[in-house]
Design a protein around this motif. Structure first.
Motif, PDB file in Angstrom:
ATOM      1  N   GLU A 151      59.002 -24.536  50.542  1.00 44.84           N
ATOM      2  CA  GLU A 151      58.839 -24.967  49.595  1.00 44.84           C
ATOM      3  C   GLU A 151      57.568 -23.743  49.156  1.00 44.84           C
ATOM      4  O   GLU A 151      56.899 -23.795  48.107  1.00 44.84           O
ATOM      5  CB  GLU A 151      58.797 -26.371  49.172  1.00 44.84           C
ATOM      6  N   LEU A 152      56.277 -24.955  49.947  1.00 52.29           N
ATOM      7  CA  LEU A 152      55.138 -25.086  49.734  1.00 52.29           C
ATOM      8  C   LEU A 152      54.573 -23.251  49.825  1.00 52.29           C
ATOM      9  O   LEU A 152      54.210 -23.002  49.435  1.00 52.29           O
ATOM     10  CB  LEU A 152      54.693 -26.021  50.182  1.00 52.29           C
ATOM     11  N   VAL A 153      55.549 -23.174  51.425  1.00 53.21           N
ATOM     12  CA  VAL A 153      54.894 -21.835  51.732  1.00 53.21           C
ATOM     13  C   VAL A 153      55.379 -20.922  50.928  1.00 53.21           C
ATOM     14  O   VAL A 153      54.634 -19.558  50.741  1.00 53.21           O
ATOM     15  CB  VAL A 153      55.299 -21.289  53.313  1.00 53.21           C
ATOM     16  N   ARG A 154      56.855 -20.883  50.577  1.00 52.30           N
ATOM     17  CA  ARG A 154      57.313 -20.097  50.540  1.00 52.30           C
ATOM     18  C   ARG A 154      56.969 -19.767  48.149  1.00 52.30           C
ATOM     19  O   ARG A 154      57.110 -18.640  47.960  1.00 52.30           O
ATOM     20  CB  ARG A 154      59.149 -19.672  50.077  1.00 52.30           C
ATOM     21  N   THR A 155      56.664 -20.520  47.472  1.00 47.02           N
ATOM     22  CA  THR A 155      55.852 -20.952  46.720  1.00 47.02           C
ATOM     23  C   THR A 155      54.376 -20.124  46.267  1.00 47.02           C
ATOM     24  O   THR A 155      54.233 -20.419  45.084  1.00 47.02           O
ATOM     25  CB  THR A 155      56.464 -21.832  45.366  1.00 47.02           C
ATOM     26  N   GLY A 156      53.807 -19.726  47.258  1.00 43.73           N
ATOM     27  CA  GLY A 156      52.572 -19.448  47.391  1.00 43.73           C
ATOM     28  C   GLY A 156      51.994 -20.430  47.654  1.00 43.73           C
ATOM     29  O   GLY A 156      50.262 -20.324  47.469  1.00 43.73           O
ATOM     30  N   ALA A 157      52.146 -21.316  47.196  1.00 49.66           N
ATOM     31  CA  ALA A 157      51.057 -22.447  48.028  1.00 49.66           C
ATOM     32  C   ALA A 157      49.992 -22.311  48.805  1.00 49.66           C
ATOM     33  O   ALA A 157      48.819 -22.696  48.237  1.00 49.66           O
ATOM     34  CB  ALA A 157      51.253 -24.176  47.843  1.00 49.66           C
ATOM     35  N   ILE A 158      50.171 -21.173  49.812  1.00 46.52           N
ATOM     36  CA  ILE A 158      48.748 -21.712  50.194  1.00 46.52           C
ATOM     37  C   ILE A 158      48.554 -20.365  50.906  1.00 46.52           C
ATOM     38  O   ILE A 158      47.310 -19.509  51.685  1.00 46.52           O
ATOM     39  CB  ILE A 158      49.667 -21.647  52.313  1.00 46.52           C
ATOM     40  N   GLY A 159      49.304 -19.191  49.712  1.00 47.32           N
ATOM     41  CA  GLY A 159      49.060 -17.352  49.751  1.00 47.32           C
ATOM     42  C   GLY A 159      49.769 -16.973  50.729  1.00 47.32           C
ATOM     43  O   GLY A 159      50.632 -17.431  51.691  1.00 47.32           O
ATOM     44  N   PRO A 160      49.223 -16.017  51.013  1.00 47.70           N
ATOM     45  CA  PRO A 160      50.485 -14.840  51.823  1.00 47.70           C
ATOM     46  C   PRO A 160      49.930 -15.364  53.124  1.00 47.70           C
ATOM     47  O   PRO A 160      48.871 -15.820  53.286  1.00 47.70           O
ATOM     48  CB  PRO A 160      49.749 -13.626  51.503  1.00 47.70           C
ATOM     49  N   VAL A 161      50.934 -15.271  54.408  1.00 47.13           N
ATOM     50  CA  VAL A 161      50.309 -15.872  54.887  1.00 47.13           C
ATOM     51  C   VAL A 161      50.072 -15.266  56.228  1.00 47.13           C
ATOM     52  O   VAL A 161      50.359 -13.420  56.147  1.00 47.13           O
ATOM     53  CB  VAL A 161      52.280 -16.651  55.971  1.00 47.13           C
ATOM     54  N   TYR A 270      49.236 -21.213  58.632  1.00 49.65           N
ATOM     55  CA  TYR A 270      47.491 -20.017  57.870  1.00 49.65           C
ATOM     56  C   TYR A 270      48.053 -19.156  56.953  1.00 49.65           C
ATOM     57  O   TYR A 270      47.841 -18.413  57.261  1.00 49.65           O
ATOM     58  CB  TYR A 270      46.441 -20.397  58.832  1.00 49.65           C
ATOM     59  N   GLY A 271      47.530 -19.806  55.460  1.00 47.20           N
ATOM     60  CA  GLY A 271      47.930 -18.808  55.012  1.00 47.20           C
ATOM     61  C   GLY A 271      46.020 -17.890  54.156  1.00 47.20           C
ATOM     62  O   GLY A 271      45.278 -18.641  54.972  1.00 47.20           O
ATOM     63  N   GLU A 272      46.273 -17.034  53.164  1.00 48.29           N
ATOM     64  CA  GLU A 272      45.175 -16.646  52.304  1.00 48.29           C
ATOM     65  C   GLU A 272      44.328 -17.505  51.437  1.00 48.29           C
ATOM     66  O   GLU A 272      43.257 -17.788  51.493  1.00 48.29           O
ATOM     67  CB  GLU A 272      45.085 -15.687  51.569  1.00 48.29           C
ATOM     68  N   ASN A 273      45.190 -18.706  51.435  1.00 47.69           N
ATOM     69  CA  ASN A 273      44.586 -19.320  50.354  1.00 47.69           C
ATOM     70  C   ASN A 273      44.431 -20.824  50.732  1.00 47.69           C
ATOM     71  O   ASN A 273      44.156 -22.356  49.827  1.00 47.69           O
ATOM     72  CB  ASN A 273      45.290 -19.833  49.160  1.00 47.69           C
ATOM     73  N   ASN A 284      57.184 -37.856  58.793  1.00 40.15           N
ATOM     74  CA  ASN A 284      57.747 -38.383  57.914  1.00 40.15           C
ATOM     75  C   ASN A 284      55.740 -37.783  57.087  1.00 40.15           C
ATOM     76  O   ASN A 284      55.753 -38.281  56.264  1.00 40.15           O
ATOM     77  CB  ASN A 284      57.434 -39.886  57.578  1.00 40.15           C
ATOM     78  N   GLU A 285      54.439 -37.202  57.684  1.00 33.88           N
ATOM     79  CA  GLU A 285      53.924 -36.308  57.284  1.00 33.88           C
ATOM     80  C   GLU A 285      53.771 -34.780  57.165  1.00 33.88           C
ATOM     81  O   GLU A 285      53.755 -34.499  57.783  1.00 33.88           O
ATOM     82  CB  GLU A 285      52.489 -36.716  57.966  1.00 33.88           C
ATOM     83  N   LEU A 286      52.956 -34.569  56.027  1.00 32.55           N
ATOM     84  CA  LEU A 286      52.905 -33.264  56.190  1.00 32.55           C
ATOM     85  C   LEU A 286      51.519 -32.751  55.892  1.00 32.55           C
ATOM     86  O   LEU A 286      51.147 -33.463  54.957  1.00 32.55           O
ATOM     87  CB  LEU A 286      53.685 -32.573  55.374  1.00 32.55           C
ATOM     88  N   TRP A 287      50.312 -31.921  55.764  1.00 37.18           N
ATOM     89  CA  TRP A 287      49.136 -31.716  55.868  1.00 37.18           C
ATOM     90  C   TRP A 287      48.903 -30.437  55.488  1.00 37.18           C
ATOM     91  O   TRP A 287      49.620 -28.954  55.743  1.00 37.18           O
ATOM     92  CB  TRP A 287      48.380 -31.746  57.305  1.00 37.18           C
ATOM     93  N   LEU A 288      48.588 -30.869  54.172  1.00 39.92           N
ATOM     94  CA  LEU A 288      48.328 -29.259  53.221  1.00 39.92           C
ATOM     95  C   LEU A 288      47.207 -29.191  52.536  1.00 39.92           C
ATOM     96  O   LEU A 288      45.650 -30.710  52.881  1.00 39.92           O
ATOM     97  CB  LEU A 288      48.998 -29.920  51.626  1.00 39.92           C
ATOM     98  N   SER A 289      45.834 -27.848  53.236  1.00 40.23           N
ATOM     99  CA  SER A 289      45.298 -27.909  53.509  1.00 40.23           C
ATOM    100  C   SER A 289      44.680 -26.701  52.425  1.00 40.23           C
ATOM    101  O   SER A 289      44.933 -25.882  52.441  1.00 40.23           O
ATOM    102  CB  SER A 289      44.241 -27.347  55.137  1.00 40.23           C
ATOM    103  N   PRO A 290      44.277 -27.128  51.352  1.00 36.53           N
ATOM    104  CA  PRO A 290      44.320 -25.758  50.632  1.00 36.53           C
ATOM    105  C   PRO A 290      42.470 -25.284  50.664  1.00 36.53           C
ATOM    106  O   PRO A 290      41.757 -26.176  51.322  1.00 36.53           O
ATOM    107  CB  PRO A 290      43.449 -26.832  49.376  1.00 36.53           C
ATOM    108  N   ARG A 291      42.692 -24.109  51.049  1.00 35.76           N
ATOM    109  CA  ARG A 291      40.665 -23.201  51.055  1.00 35.76           C
ATOM    110  C   ARG A 291      39.966 -23.897  50.374  1.00 35.76           C
ATOM    111  O   ARG A 291      39.174 -23.754  51.015  1.00 35.76           O
ATOM    112  CB  ARG A 291      40.909 -21.921  50.895  1.00 35.76           C
ATOM    113  N   GLU A 292      40.408 -24.445  49.525  1.00 35.76           N
ATOM    114  CA  GLU A 292      38.906 -24.660  48.486  1.00 35.76           C
ATOM    115  C   GLU A 292      38.807 -25.908  48.000  1.00 35.76           C
ATOM    116  O   GLU A 292      37.967 -27.160  47.192  1.00 35.76           O
ATOM    117  CB  GLU A 292      39.078 -23.922  47.161  1.00 35.76           C
TER     118      GLU A 292
END
Ligand SMILES: NC(=O)c1ccc[n+]([C@@H]2O[C@H](COP(=O)([O-])OP(=O)(O)OC[C@H]3O[C@@H](n4cnc5c(N)ncnc54)[C@H](O)[C@@H]3O)[C@@H](O)[C@H]2O)c1
Length: 383
Positions: A151-161, A270-273, A284-292
């Protein structure tokens, strides 16, 4: 979900088998199905003994899957099994799956779906013709946080892969275990019964996980599959470079000779963002690393899990869910899809999320292309 439990039968999964028991547990976990019939082993005697041990009634405990198909088909429609789960070694997937699907039975089949693309096309044609529900148990798709990652990747949360790393590493075949007749190693290292080695057994899970989370389509690949253990007739390790449509790149490795590894399936995207990272041994754990921003840990059932993952979760965060529950999410989806089909309504939720015959066919093609590229000295091949 409707309250009427479905009836299911099983092909494979008899005494001494591995994954059949997982399927039986998962299929009934939410009360959506009852185990009522089976042809559980490769020999009639062991099939019947296995069925008795599991409490199957004599009249639905079959010596062979052919007899199960004939006798279930002869029952009145409302009294037949609603679906069949096929959990035999790879070479024994196509025939029963195609025969049950052709006779109008819904099918759950384990991976890799079949032995080659010709069989995959035939199976796709059969299921299209009869309209049966058909699931392939790429079970890692069932984890709530895989659903959240997708859901995160496909809705753009990390930008283009830009880049994907996926690995599935095990160590259990680091020695010639098959020489001692170990049941699971025996057929997995036999090209006639397994088709492919590590790339088919676990590399195809990695391919499926990338597709599930990113939606990216492989355009080209370059592969190096090899065999480390002397005397083994099949690959036990592979490294694959991937070029995806749209420009993203990927690295997929799988191995069954990485000493110390158990079921280390992990993915980093890894996406642009930003980036996400998930690991099957800690699902049971997922890491999300926003670029900023700071990287943060999303937990299954936690505040950032979101509704799609929540719908695939059974217990509060902190109580571990895992392999069985992820499998059960596929079965819950299959049950919902069968009820939706019968009630003439569109399937929703989990019923739209399980891997289908098309995912199975793509997985088979992936295995073939990896072995083709290897045979051509690691040439880049169009997918
Ligand atoms: N999704 C997953 O995580 C996962 C995990 C393990 C295995 N698998 C897949 O499940 C399948 C089975 O693997 P396993 O490790 O359980 O194998 P296994 O050898 O432990 O069990 C296979 C069972 O199938 C039976 N069988 C063989 N031929 C048969 C026939 N013609 N009719 C009826 N029964 C027959 C055997 O007697 C045995 O009971 C394989 O395709 C494998 O790739 C998937």
């Amino acid at each position: 979900m409707t309250a009427t439990p479905l009836s299911f039968g099983m092909v494979g999964g008899g005494q001494g088998a591995f994954i059949g028991a997982v399927h039986r547990t998962a299929a009934i976990m939410d009360g959506q199905a009852r185990f009522v019939a089976g042809a559980l082993s490769s020999t009639p005697r062991k099939s019947l003994a296995s069925g008795r041990e599991l409490g199957l009634p004599d009249d639905r405990n079959y010596p062979t899957w052919q007899e199960m198909l004939a006798r279930e088909s002869a029952r009145p429609p409302h009294d037949r099994i609603d679906f069949v789960s096929i959990v035999t070694p790879n070479h024994a997937h196509f025939e029963p799956a195609n025969a049950f699907a052709a006779a109008g039975f819904n099918v759950v089949l384990d991976k890799p779906m079949v032995m080659n693309s010709a069989q995959a096309s035939q199976l796709a044609a059969t299921t299209a013709k009869t309209g049966v529900v058909f699931a392939v148990t790429y079970n890692y798709t069932g984890y709530p946080l895989v659903k959240r990652a997708a859901e995160l990747v496909r809705t753009g949360a990390i930008g283009p892969v830009r880049k994907v790393f996926v690995e599935y590493h095990q160590g259990w075949l680091a020695t010639r275990l098959e020489a001692g007749g170990q049941k699971q190693a025996d057929w997995r290292t036999d090209p006639k019964r397994a088709g492919a080695g590590a790339i088919g057994d676990i590399g195809s899970h990695a391919e499926n996980l990338v597709a599930t989370i990113t939606g990216l389509e492989i355009e080209q690949l370059c592969a190096d599959a090899t065999t480390f253990v002397p005397g083994r007739a099949i690959d036990d390790d592979a490294s694959v470079l991937l070029r995806f449509k749209g420009g993203a790149r990927g690295v997929l490795t799988c191995s069954q000779v990485c000493v110390g590894e158990e079921n280390n399936l992990s993915i980093r995207v890894y996406g642009e963002n930003g980036a996400i990272a998930w690991r099957q041994e800690n699902p049971n754990e997922l890491w999300l690393s926003p670029r900023e921003g700071s990287k943060r840990l999303l937990t299954r059932g936690g505040p950032e899990a979101g509704p799609i993952a929540a719908a695939a979760t059974r217990i509060p965060p902190g109580h571990p869910e895992g392999f069985f529950e992820a499998f059960a999410n596929i079965y819950r989806g299959v049950a919902e899809a069968i009820h939706a089909k019968r009630e003439g309504r569109a399937p929703a939720g989990l019923a739209t999320q399980f891997p289908t015959v098309h995912d199975g066919a793509r997985g088979v093609r992936f295995i073939e292309r990896v072995l083709d590229s290897t045979a051509r000295g690691g040439a880049w091949l169009a997918f």
